[in-house]
Design a protein around this motif. Structure first.
Motif, PDB file in Angstrom:
ATOM      1  N   GLU A 135      12.770  13.038  12.125  1.00  0.00           N
ATOM      2  CA  GLU A 135      11.914  12.952  10.944  1.00  0.00           C
ATOM      3  C   GLU A 135      11.330  14.324  10.604  1.00  0.00           C
ATOM      4  OE1 GLU A 135      11.798  10.336   9.070  1.00  0.00           O
ATOM      5  OE2 GLU A 135      13.021   9.180  10.482  1.00  0.00           O
ATOM      6  N   LEU A 136      10.948  15.091  11.622  1.00  0.00           N
ATOM      7  CA  LEU A 136      10.426  16.434  11.378  1.00  0.00           C
ATOM      8  C   LEU A 136      11.521  17.342  10.835  1.00  0.00           C
ATOM      9  CD1 LEU A 136       8.210  16.936  14.563  1.00  0.00           C
ATOM     10  CD2 LEU A 136       7.432  16.450  12.227  1.00  0.00           C
ATOM     11  N   LEU A 137      12.708  17.224  11.389  1.00  0.00           N
ATOM     12  CA  LEU A 137      13.834  18.031  10.929  1.00  0.00           C
ATOM     13  C   LEU A 137      14.153  17.719   9.475  1.00  0.00           C
ATOM     14  CD1 LEU A 137      16.007  20.043  12.081  1.00  0.00           C
ATOM     15  CD2 LEU A 137      17.431  18.036  12.470  1.00  0.00           C
ATOM     16  N   ASP A 143      12.600  24.241   9.344  1.00  0.00           N
ATOM     17  CA  ASP A 143      13.204  25.242   8.468  1.00  0.00           C
ATOM     18  C   ASP A 143      12.433  26.552   8.573  1.00  0.00           C
ATOM     19  OD1 ASP A 143      15.126  23.452   7.583  1.00  0.00           O
ATOM     20  OD2 ASP A 143      13.844  22.708   5.995  1.00  0.00           O
ATOM     21  N   GLY A 144      13.166  27.630   8.692  1.00  0.00           N
ATOM     22  CA  GLY A 144      12.558  28.928   8.923  1.00  0.00           C
ATOM     23  C   GLY A 144      12.468  29.281  10.393  1.00  0.00           C
ATOM     24  N   VAL A 145      12.777  28.331  11.290  1.00  0.00           N
ATOM     25  CA  VAL A 145      12.783  28.586  12.722  1.00  0.00           C
ATOM     26  C   VAL A 145      14.201  29.010  13.117  1.00  0.00           C
ATOM     27  CG1 VAL A 145      12.393  27.597  15.013  1.00  0.00           C
ATOM     28  CG2 VAL A 145      10.972  26.892  13.069  1.00  0.00           C
ATOM     29  N   VAL A 320      18.170  18.508  16.484  1.00  0.00           N
ATOM     30  CA  VAL A 320      17.683  19.863  16.236  1.00  0.00           C
ATOM     31  C   VAL A 320      18.772  20.872  16.569  1.00  0.00           C
ATOM     32  CG1 VAL A 320      15.944  21.588  16.866  1.00  0.00           C
ATOM     33  CG2 VAL A 320      15.290  19.181  16.633  1.00  0.00           C
ATOM     34  N   SER A 321      19.475  20.643  17.695  1.00  0.00           N
ATOM     35  CA  SER A 321      20.503  21.586  18.134  1.00  0.00           C
ATOM     36  C   SER A 321      21.683  21.654  17.180  1.00  0.00           C
ATOM     37  CB  SER A 321      20.994  21.211  19.535  1.00  0.00           C
ATOM     38  OG  SER A 321      21.904  20.114  19.502  1.00  0.00           O
ATOM     39  N   GLN A 322      21.870  20.629  16.358  1.00  0.00           N
ATOM     40  CA  GLN A 322      22.948  20.645  15.384  1.00  0.00           C
ATOM     41  C   GLN A 322      22.615  21.520  14.177  1.00  0.00           C
ATOM     42  OE1 GLN A 322      25.942  19.208  15.847  1.00  0.00           O
ATOM     43  NE2 GLN A 322      25.319  18.377  17.823  1.00  0.00           N
ATOM     44  N   VAL A 323      21.360  21.895  14.041  1.00  0.00           N
ATOM     45  CA  VAL A 323      20.912  22.659  12.872  1.00  0.00           C
ATOM     46  C   VAL A 323      20.576  24.102  13.233  1.00  0.00           C
ATOM     47  CG1 VAL A 323      19.137  22.796  11.074  1.00  0.00           C
ATOM     48  CG2 VAL A 323      20.073  20.578  11.735  1.00  0.00           C
ATOM     49  N   LEU A 324      20.007  24.327  14.417  1.00  0.00           N
ATOM     50  CA  LEU A 324      19.676  25.681  14.828  1.00  0.00           C
ATOM     51  C   LEU A 324      19.931  25.845  16.316  1.00  0.00           C
ATOM     52  CD1 LEU A 324      15.857  26.130  15.230  1.00  0.00           C
ATOM     53  CD2 LEU A 324      16.732  24.013  14.337  1.00  0.00           C
ATOM     54  N   PRO A 325      20.111  27.073  16.793  1.00  0.00           N
ATOM     55  CA  PRO A 325      20.377  27.303  18.210  1.00  0.00           C
ATOM     56  C   PRO A 325      19.276  26.707  19.076  1.00  0.00           C
ATOM     57  CG  PRO A 325      20.802  29.292  16.952  1.00  0.00           C
ATOM     58  CD  PRO A 325      20.151  28.319  16.005  1.00  0.00           C
ATOM     59  N   ARG A 389      15.846  26.956   4.799  1.00  0.00           N
ATOM     60  CA  ARG A 389      15.845  26.328   3.477  1.00  0.00           C
ATOM     61  C   ARG A 389      14.451  26.080   2.930  1.00  0.00           C
ATOM     62  NH1 ARG A 389      19.191  21.256   5.121  1.00  0.00           N
ATOM     63  NH2 ARG A 389      17.805  21.602   6.886  1.00  0.00           N
ATOM     64  N   PHE A 390      13.495  25.776   3.789  1.00  0.00           N
ATOM     65  CA  PHE A 390      12.163  25.428   3.339  1.00  0.00           C
ATOM     66  C   PHE A 390      11.128  26.124   4.220  1.00  0.00           C
ATOM     67  CE2 PHE A 390      13.753  22.262   0.570  1.00  0.00           C
ATOM     68  CZ  PHE A 390      14.793  21.621   1.222  1.00  0.00           C
ATOM     69  N   PRO A 391       9.902  26.295   3.734  1.00  0.00           N
ATOM     70  CA  PRO A 391       8.856  26.847   4.596  1.00  0.00           C
ATOM     71  C   PRO A 391       8.533  25.894   5.729  1.00  0.00           C
ATOM     72  CG  PRO A 391       7.918  26.021   2.547  1.00  0.00           C
ATOM     73  CD  PRO A 391       9.412  25.981   2.392  1.00  0.00           C
ATOM     74  N   VAL A 392       8.028  26.442   6.839  1.00  0.00           N
ATOM     75  CA  VAL A 392       7.767  25.615   8.007  1.00  0.00           C
ATOM     76  C   VAL A 392       6.657  24.609   7.772  1.00  0.00           C
ATOM     77  CG1 VAL A 392       6.095  27.128   9.127  1.00  0.00           C
ATOM     78  CG2 VAL A 392       7.590  25.693  10.520  1.00  0.00           C
ATOM     79  N   ASP A 393       5.774  24.884   6.825  1.00  0.00           N
ATOM     80  CA  ASP A 393       4.690  23.942   6.540  1.00  0.00           C
ATOM     81  C   ASP A 393       5.061  23.038   5.376  1.00  0.00           C
ATOM     82  OD1 ASP A 393       4.624  25.977   4.729  1.00  0.00           O
ATOM     83  OD2 ASP A 393       2.440  26.170   4.682  1.00  0.00           O
ATOM     84  N   ALA A 394       6.298  22.517   5.447  1.00  0.00           N
ATOM     85  CA  ALA A 394       6.786  21.648   4.383  1.00  0.00           C
ATOM     86  C   ALA A 394       5.897  20.429   4.227  1.00  0.00           C
ATOM     87  CB  ALA A 394       8.224  21.200   4.703  1.00  0.00           C
ATOM     88  N   PRO A 395       5.781  19.891   3.004  1.00  0.00           N
ATOM     89  CA  PRO A 395       4.893  18.753   2.786  1.00  0.00           C
ATOM     90  C   PRO A 395       5.337  17.533   3.559  1.00  0.00           C
ATOM     91  CG  PRO A 395       6.320  19.131   0.890  1.00  0.00           C
ATOM     92  CD  PRO A 395       6.495  20.312   1.786  1.00  0.00           C
TER      93      PRO A 395
END
Length: 407
Positions: A135-137, A143-145, A320-325, A389-395
């Motif tokens: 859900e967080l992903l 995003d941005g991490v 999470v690992s499917q999106v970023l290292p 794609r998005f800022p880390v403090d996404a709504p």
């Protein structure tokens, strides 16, 4: 010796009493998925106390948060879990995960600017079946991490996570109640539907590839022995090596539940408890750094044998690992013969060996973050690959669990 590692290691040693107190406090107050009000508050408060900026209610999830320090170009994430198991408490040792994450982050906070990194600790609820990280992903929190990590307790130290992809479903049969002795023919037995489904699943297992898993429990089997059960409910997990294999297996399992409905005349409802958990994609270079750092602390890794199989346990960190290292190594707490999801493992999660695992995991993660910041080639690769794609403090977004009804 690396001067940053010296500083960080000394700081973790100085924080030891606070970290272990946090681990034991979470352990003594187990909270199940989505209800981790106290644990999330305690973890966030520890981070706020050492200078992290904390955003609560992350992505609309009341027990999720992001705590950030620094503004460097390389953005690293550490995930903290803190949910417990229903009826078993912290039998998976998430108290250790949370305390180790706080330890690593707290020790790194004073040196993030010198290292040129931004560091975020993600408080991630509901790993035990709820899929909080997914859900967080999906909500943009990661995003941005550029890379993320966490360390999970197990009986032994095992480096590589190889978890199953898994789906979690709620199953409900609806029949019709009637007096079981006087008017049984007027009832439609929802308990019988589960019996047929479980027999079908048992027979299905003969035709499955080795290693696939199907398991579940009936959580509501009826109300009284002299009444035909009108409603029965259960929770079922289906696991496979990948999401593609999982989709094929889920279709076969669904037909088993449909057989229960067809044979009894009941209505079947299948509702997803969370989005499917993915298999894990380990970043090998990051894992090599972690193993070197943990080995330097005296940890010894196990590479074979049945006792190491906790590394097959499903986790929403796989998504999470499917999106970023990412990496998800396991740290041993000396619990054998007890293993995860046993009450004896819960008792072992606050022993001296478990406390040492908190400190060692904190140091190994912090030292790995330092290596990522200082290795020019790896830093450059991570900076190019990270999700941006998005800022880390996404709504915030509400939970959106898919569901389906089968009649």
């Amino acid at each position: 010796m690396n001067k940053f590692k010296d500083v960080v290691g000394t700081r973790i040693d100085a924080l030891e009493s606070r970290l272990l107190a946090l681990s034991h406090r979470i352990h003594a107050n187990p909270e199940v998925a989505w209800a981790e009000v106290n644990a999330s508050t305690w973890v966030a408060a520890e981070l706020a106390g050492v200078g992290f900026s904390v955003r609560k209610n992350l992505c609309g999830l009341p027990t999720a948060f992001a705590a950030t320090v620094g503004s460097g170009g390389l953005h690293l994430g550490i995930c903290a879990e803190y949910d417990a198991l229903p009826g078993l408490g912290h039998a998976c040792g998430h108290n250790i995960i949370a305390a180790a994450a706080v330890g690593a982050a707290s020790a790194l906070a004073p040196v993030v600017d010198a290292l040129g990194i931004t560091l975020t600790v993600f408080g991630t609820p509901a790993e035990e079946g709820g899929g909080g990280k997914i859900e967080l992903l999906d909500g943009g929190a990661f995003d941005g991490v550029h890379a993320a990590m966490m360390v999970h307790p197990g009986p032994l130290d095992v480096a590589r996570a190889e978890p199953y992809a898994v789906s979690h479903s709620k199953i409900r049969y609806r029949g019709r109640a009637s007096h079981a002795a006087a008017y049984p023919e007027r009832g439609v037995n929802a308990a019988d539907a589960f019996t047929v489904a479980q027999v079908a699943i048992g027979l299905l297992r003969q035709q499955l590839e080795p290693g696939l898993r199907i398991h579940g429990v009936v959580t509501r089997g009826g109300e009284a022995p002299n009444a035909i059960p009108e409603v029965t409910e259960g929770r079922w997990y289906v696991r496979a090596g990948s999401r593609a294999e999982l989709a094929v297996l889920e279709d076969k399992v669904r037909r088993c539940f449909e057989a229960g409905a067809l044979s009894t005349g009941c209505e079947l409802e299948i509702e997803a408890e969370s989005k499917p958990y993915a298999e894990f994609a380990t970043d090998d270079a990051m894992l090599d750094l972690y193993v070197a750092n943990a080995t330097a602390l005296g940890r010894e890794f196990t590479n074979s044998g049945p006792d190491m199989r906790m590394n097959r346990a499903s986790t929403d960190m796989g998504n999470v690992s499917q999106v970023l290292p990412a990496i998800h190594p396991y740290i041993g707490i000396g619990s054998l013969p007890s293993v995860n999801h046993q009450k004896e493992f819960a008792a072992a999660a606050i022993t001296a060996a478990a406390d040492r695992a908190v400190i060692d995991a904190a140091k190994a993660m912090a030292h790995t973050c330092i290596d990522l910041a200082q290795n020019a080639g790896l830093r450059e690769r991570l900076s190019r690959r990270g999700a941006v794609r998005f800022p880390v403090d996404a709504p915030g977004i509400p939970l959106n669990l898919e569901s389906s009804n089968v009649r």
